[in-house]
Design an enzyme around this catalytic site. Structure first.
Site, PDB file in Angstrom:
ATOM      1  N   ASP A  88      36.704 -27.448  97.425  1.00 45.69           N
ATOM      2  CA  ASP A  88      36.732 -28.815  97.947  1.00 45.69           C
ATOM      3  C   ASP A  88      35.352 -29.139  98.514  1.00 45.69           C
ATOM      4  O   ASP A  88      34.820 -28.367  99.328  1.00 45.69           O
ATOM      5  CB  ASP A  88      37.778 -28.963  99.046  1.00 45.69           C
ATOM      6  CG  ASP A  88      39.200 -28.750  98.534  1.00 45.69           C
ATOM      7  OD1 ASP A  88      39.378 -28.582  97.317  1.00 45.69           O
ATOM      8  OD2 ASP A  88      40.121 -28.741  99.370  1.00 45.69           O
TER       9      ASP A  88
ATOM     10  N   ASP B  30      50.536 -36.040  97.039  1.00 47.82           N
ATOM     11  CA  ASP B  30      50.266 -35.457  98.345  1.00 47.82           C
ATOM     12  C   ASP B  30      51.285 -36.014  99.330  1.00 47.82           C
ATOM     13  O   ASP B  30      51.373 -37.234  99.497  1.00 47.82           O
ATOM     14  CB  ASP B  30      48.850 -35.802  98.809  1.00 47.82           C
ATOM     15  CG  ASP B  30      47.790 -35.392  97.797  1.00 47.82           C
ATOM     16  OD1 ASP B  30      48.046 -34.440  97.037  1.00 47.82           O
ATOM     17  OD2 ASP B  30      46.729 -36.028  97.764  1.00 47.82           O
TER      18      ASP B  30
END
Length: 243
Positions: free
Chosen positions: A12, A132
């Site tokens: 990330d 998510d």
């Protein structure tokens, strides 16, 4: 897309650095160095796939770590799945043509579900839809906006539109090294016939095994690997033993 249960390291990126956020909250992350070095490290450790996220893109809607992503594509020879700031069909197709194996769509898929069908029509099996969940609700725009969508119900709709896989992230436990919650993972798995990739909360090898038992096809692991809670080889051996 994944034959056996796979452990996928996360890279990330925010402001050109590898970070791991806590609970999806901006400004909570710890940094872990330069993205290409991290990617190469995981490939050398045995990663068969890499999970890349442009966090600046996820929050701002425009990809800000393109140079690092291009450098990773040049440096590694394993499939790469990429998310964060991919908002249009041309953006997705450009990435796929430049060597990204699968694009991960979150906000764009929620705002315009047919984008999944449009991209898949040109590049089959190339779209992963990211769902998510925070407090049981799908959230978008870097986990900052609720949608009112139930993850399992949404997963079924995107599978029907041609999604090659669903990436389900439990934002409530993301980056906290506090353990996984398998109930919602199981619900999503049972709602679709495509692979489900689980993410969020992994802290131990037992967590990895629990997600395998919940029916996930793969797990994305970030903080636990970066913090040395276990090695990639140990995780791969754990799920191989279970298999």
């Amino acid at each position: 897309m994944v034959a056996d249960f796979e452990v996928i390291p996360a890279v990330d990126m925010q402001d050109g650095q590898v970070v791991q956020l806590v609970g999806g909250e901006r400004g909570t992350g710890r940094t872990y160095g330069e993205p290409v070095a991290a990617a190469e490290r995981w490939v050398e450790a045995g990663a068969e796939t890499l999970h890349l996220v442009d966090l600046d893109g996820a929050f701002e809607g425009q990809r800000e770590n393109a140079e690092a992503i291009d450098a990773i594509l040049e440096a590694v020879d394993v499939p790469v799945q990429l998310g964060g700031g991919i908002r249009t069909v041309p953006d997705a197709l450009d990435l796929l043509e430049r060597g990204v194996e699968r694009v991960i769509l979150g906000t764009a898929a929620v705002e315009r579900p047919t984008i999944v069908e449009e991209i898949s029509g040109v590049h089959a099996n190339s779209v992963v839809v990211s769902l998510d969940a925070k407090d049981g609700e799908v959230v978008v725009s870097g986990w900052t906006e609720g949608t009112g969508l139930d993850p399992a119900e949404a997963a079924g709709r995107y599978a029907d539109l041609g999604a090659a896989a669903i990436l389900f992230t439990d934002v409530d436990v993301e980056g906290q090294l506090a353990g996984v919650r398998t109930d919602q993972v199981t619900r999503v798995v049972e709602a679709v016939d495509v692979p489900v990739i689980a993410s969020g909360g992994v802290a131990t090898l037992d967590d990895v095994r629990a997600l395998q038992h919940a029916g996930a096809a793969a797990v994305v692991v970030g903080s636990a690997l970066y913090e040395g809670e276990f090695t990639l080889a140990e995780a791969q051996a754990a799920v191989a033993d279970e298999g």
